[in-house]
Design a protein around this motif. Sequence first.
Motif, PDB file in Angstrom:
ATOM      1  N   ILE A 161       0.827  -1.205   0.000  1.00  0.00           N
ATOM      2  CA  ILE A 161       0.000   0.000   0.000  1.00  0.00           C
ATOM      3  C   ILE A 161       0.856   1.247   0.000  1.00  0.00           C
ATOM      4  CG2 ILE A 161      -2.340  -0.422   0.807  1.00  0.00           C
ATOM      5  CD1 ILE A 161      -1.474  -0.804   3.467  1.00  0.00           C
ATOM      6  N   ILE A 172       2.983  -5.077   6.874  1.00  0.00           N
ATOM      7  CA  ILE A 172       3.687  -4.221   7.836  1.00  0.00           C
ATOM      8  C   ILE A 172       4.693  -3.342   7.106  1.00  0.00           C
ATOM      9  CG2 ILE A 172       5.197  -4.198   9.854  1.00  0.00           C
ATOM     10  CD1 ILE A 172       4.082  -6.804  10.709  1.00  0.00           C
ATOM     11  N   VAL A 173       5.476  -3.979   6.225  1.00  0.00           N
ATOM     12  CA  VAL A 173       6.502  -3.224   5.512  1.00  0.00           C
ATOM     13  C   VAL A 173       5.872  -2.091   4.720  1.00  0.00           C
ATOM     14  CG1 VAL A 173       8.143  -3.339   3.599  1.00  0.00           C
ATOM     15  CG2 VAL A 173       8.178  -5.089   5.367  1.00  0.00           C
ATOM     16  N   VAL A 180       2.939  -0.573   5.059  1.00  0.00           N
ATOM     17  CA  VAL A 180       2.390   0.502   5.906  1.00  0.00           C
ATOM     18  C   VAL A 180       3.536   1.391   6.392  1.00  0.00           C
ATOM     19  CG1 VAL A 180       1.363   0.995   8.157  1.00  0.00           C
ATOM     20  CG2 VAL A 180       0.288  -0.657   6.668  1.00  0.00           C
ATOM     21  N   ALA A 181       4.650   0.744   6.761  1.00  0.00           N
ATOM     22  CA  ALA A 181       5.799   1.506   7.249  1.00  0.00           C
ATOM     23  C   ALA A 181       6.416   2.350   6.144  1.00  0.00           C
ATOM     24  CB  ALA A 181       6.844   0.558   7.845  1.00  0.00           C
ATOM     25  N   THR A 182       6.658   1.738   4.980  1.00  0.00           N
ATOM     26  CA  THR A 182       7.341   2.501   3.926  1.00  0.00           C
ATOM     27  C   THR A 182       6.436   3.601   3.368  1.00  0.00           C
ATOM     28  OG1 THR A 182       6.761   0.766   2.347  1.00  0.00           O
ATOM     29  CG2 THR A 182       8.991   0.747   3.209  1.00  0.00           C
ATOM     30  N   ASN A 229       4.620   5.534   5.146  1.00  0.00           N
ATOM     31  CA  ASN A 229       4.883   6.661   6.033  1.00  0.00           C
ATOM     32  C   ASN A 229       6.294   7.208   5.841  1.00  0.00           C
ATOM     33  OD1 ASN A 229       2.449   7.028   7.705  1.00  0.00           O
ATOM     34  ND2 ASN A 229       2.806   4.891   8.199  1.00  0.00           N
ATOM     35  N   ILE A 230       7.258   6.293   5.620  1.00  0.00           N
ATOM     36  CA  ILE A 230       8.649   6.745   5.463  1.00  0.00           C
ATOM     37  C   ILE A 230       8.810   7.568   4.178  1.00  0.00           C
ATOM     38  CG2 ILE A 230      11.036   5.995   5.151  1.00  0.00           C
ATOM     39  CD1 ILE A 230      10.383   3.546   6.852  1.00  0.00           C
ATOM     40  N   TYR A 239       6.545   8.993   2.230  1.00  0.00           N
ATOM     41  CA  TYR A 239       5.723  10.197   2.207  1.00  0.00           C
ATOM     42  C   TYR A 239       6.249  11.229   3.209  1.00  0.00           C
ATOM     43  CZ  TYR A 239       1.555  13.114   2.497  1.00  0.00           C
ATOM     44  OH  TYR A 239       0.695  14.165   2.485  1.00  0.00           O
ATOM     45  N   GLY A 240       6.558  10.766   4.427  1.00  0.00           N
ATOM     46  CA  GLY A 240       7.044  11.672   5.462  1.00  0.00           C
ATOM     47  C   GLY A 240       8.319  12.381   5.028  1.00  0.00           C
ATOM     48  N   LEU A 241       9.262  11.607   4.481  1.00  0.00           N
ATOM     49  CA  LEU A 241      10.536  12.205   4.064  1.00  0.00           C
ATOM     50  C   LEU A 241      10.324  13.154   2.887  1.00  0.00           C
ATOM     51  CD1 LEU A 241      13.097   9.261   4.418  1.00  0.00           C
ATOM     52  CD2 LEU A 241      12.772  11.233   5.913  1.00  0.00           C
ATOM     53  N   ILE A 298       7.694  15.013   2.113  1.00  0.00           N
ATOM     54  CA  ILE A 298       7.125  16.286   2.539  1.00  0.00           C
ATOM     55  C   ILE A 298       8.103  17.031   3.430  1.00  0.00           C
ATOM     56  CG2 ILE A 298       5.142  17.405   3.649  1.00  0.00           C
ATOM     57  CD1 ILE A 298       4.393  15.872   1.191  1.00  0.00           C
ATOM     58  N   PHE A 357       5.793  15.538   9.543  1.00  0.00           N
ATOM     59  CA  PHE A 357       5.984  14.521   8.507  1.00  0.00           C
ATOM     60  C   PHE A 357       7.240  13.704   8.764  1.00  0.00           C
ATOM     61  CE2 PHE A 357       3.155  17.555   6.517  1.00  0.00           C
ATOM     62  CZ  PHE A 357       2.182  16.698   6.049  1.00  0.00           C
ATOM     63  N   LEU A 396       6.132  11.067  11.003  1.00  0.00           N
ATOM     64  CA  LEU A 396       5.558   9.947  10.245  1.00  0.00           C
ATOM     65  C   LEU A 396       6.643   8.999   9.764  1.00  0.00           C
ATOM     66  CD1 LEU A 396       2.782  11.197   7.790  1.00  0.00           C
ATOM     67  CD2 LEU A 396       2.548   9.726   9.788  1.00  0.00           C
ATOM     68  N   ALA A 397       7.689   9.598   9.175  1.00  0.00           N
ATOM     69  CA  ALA A 397       8.767   8.780   8.616  1.00  0.00           C
ATOM     70  C   ALA A 397       9.442   7.968   9.719  1.00  0.00           C
ATOM     71  CB  ALA A 397       9.777   9.671   7.899  1.00  0.00           C
ATOM     72  N   GLY A 426       7.378   5.056  10.790  1.00  0.00           N
ATOM     73  CA  GLY A 426       7.521   3.957   9.834  1.00  0.00           C
ATOM     74  C   GLY A 426       8.819   3.204  10.045  1.00  0.00           C
ATOM     75  N   LEU A 466       8.654   1.047  13.084  1.00  0.00           N
ATOM     76  CA  LEU A 466       7.836  -0.154  12.843  1.00  0.00           C
ATOM     77  C   LEU A 466       8.679  -1.245  12.192  1.00  0.00           C
ATOM     78  CD1 LEU A 466       5.171  -1.664  12.810  1.00  0.00           C
ATOM     79  CD2 LEU A 466       4.613  -0.543  10.666  1.00  0.00           C
ATOM     80  N   ILE A 467       9.422  -0.856  11.144  1.00  0.00           N
ATOM     81  CA  ILE A 467      10.264  -1.854  10.465  1.00  0.00           C
ATOM     82  C   ILE A 467      11.323  -2.387  11.423  1.00  0.00           C
ATOM     83  CG2 ILE A 467      12.023  -2.150   8.678  1.00  0.00           C
ATOM     84  CD1 ILE A 467      10.353  -0.690   6.797  1.00  0.00           C
TER      85      ILE A 467
END
Lengths: 334, 335
Positions: A72, A127-128, A130-132, A134-135, A137-139, A141, B310, B313-314, B317, B320-321
Amino acid sequence: MPESHMASFGRFRRSHEFWLLTVILGLCASLGFANAQFLTMQNLFDLLTSYAFVGILALGLLVVLIAGGIDISFTATASVAQYVTLSLANAYGANWIGVFAIAIGIGGALGALNAIFIQKLRIPSIIVSVATLNIFYGLLIFFTGGKYIYSLPDWFATGIFWFEFEWGKDSSYGVNLQILALVLAFLVTWLLLNRTNIGRQIYAMGGNTDAAQRLGFHIFGLNILVYCYMGVMAGIASLIQAQLAQSVAPTVLVGKELDVVAAVVLGGASLMGGVGTVFGTFLGLTLLAVLQNGIILLGVSSYWSPFFVGLVILISVSATAWSQRERRTRSAPR
Amino acid sequence: MSNAPALSLRRRMVGLASSGTVATLILLLFALWVVFAITIGDRFFSVNTLQSMAFQMPELGILSLAMMLALLSGGLNLSIIATANLSGLTIAFLLTRYIPGSQGLAWVGIQVFAIAAGFAVAALVGLLNGFVIAYLGVSPILATLGTMTLCKGLAIGLSRGNVISGFPEPIVFIGNGTVFGVPFALIVLAFCALPVALMLNATPFGAKVYMIGSNEKATRYSGVNTRAVLLKLYLFSSLLAGVAAVVMLARFNSANAAYGESYLLVTILAAVLGGIDPFGGFGKVGGLLLALIILQVISSAFNLLNLSQFLTLAIWGGILIAVAAVPHVAGKAPR
């Protein structure tokens, strides 16, 4: 010969695709009857153009689902690919081949990252991703400040328009960038899944990973391929979306991932892996597109559009599950 | 000889880490605590910071509990946010439309009735989810995707996308008031987490949920009415979303069809970080709460450091990993 045709038709009639096709044809017929606008060339081309983004992503996700995984993070991948590619094109200049090469490279690399996390660290794909999500997208922005890009290269703004032809009085149609990419994505995915050895291996791996491994399939290689394919599709989709919108908006794509999931699973792909077809995905996509477009043409307030889409999703998945359950109990009585 | 204590400490750490997610999370929380104590200092431990953390956690916490219930059975509930917004709008509509001016019995009655109506809406969605999943056999992701879109559509259609705001004092208190310095919303979270923990660990129902999550077919053949259990489970999950609705609308003093949409994937992140197996069967409320505290500590610390949300958020994530990889790295892969 006729008998085998009959048999294959019988098989088709019992399939998920048959039900979807029936619903879609019924919907099209009634919409065409209710509103003359619906069955026009104009509307058809508009539909294809506006759903190309979801469609291309859906094809990537289909391959991932068949392989037994899920992803996702693709909206975030698309946002990154879009932003970086067009920033580079603005700064250093690039032609069509250049921008697509960059976007595909970025998408593929992020996809490979997913595959490595999943395979090397033995973390489930949900899990991966969902995490990536956020990673990535977060990075993105964080580093860009979420600023939109409005000035795109001139040639990019013009787009591509092929095989122009006249239809009716004064309207001309042609194959634009979106439709071209969508058709190519369908063709390539169909070839990959149905006409290559790798495609059969992807189905086998999704059906039973352990068995596939014992048969000597290169599971890591297949996973890399599958998630890269998803990433590449995200890269391509991101460019045609930017071309359509004539801007790069880093915050608008994330949050749309469930629309794509809906199209693919409506098309009959299973989250358990090993099941799913390109034709089914095409039908799932068509159902959503026709439904949303039809509701607007029927003059229903756009506020109510998600309600009807949700209703149709719920009814259609319930009917499918119910008919499958009936068949199971008939064929194997307990 | 001089190496021995260091080695044994290392082995102990690894042993602790691999002994379960809870141990990993406690270690992580401790590490974060040290790092932020050094980088931020006193401000990080001020009453203000603690209180703002305690105010922000409950919404996500209650929604994560709702997600956790579905995850434990091997399912998923994508409709929690949409359910919360729909039931929040129901409450908001009744409150703003029918509330009498005075502070009499009717005034209290309407507020109680409005919240009850909100719970009724949430219960209906839960029953719909449960029926479609348990009795029609639709996969949870598809069923709840459908109800999610349906609820969102209903909420947008009925409210025309507008915000409904302005509620009476007691409602606003739920989200913004404190009791002896403790935010009332945190008490609400505790009143959700405790019964859920008890239900899961100390009742036959809870045992059945874990069994279904481990192997649904085997559980059914062993004589458990799995359908009834699943129906109830999705009902509870939805009712928790209803509680989250009350907290959310109280905190913002408003309701809207699009609030909290970004929470959906974060609830999955929190639950999985807390050691809930996304394929069902394993996970404790304690782990989830620990994960929520970790997420909140990072978010608050980054806020104090003036770092973008943001980046938070990163980092979430990344954590979590990292935590999900611990069992494998510690040489104890689950499969």
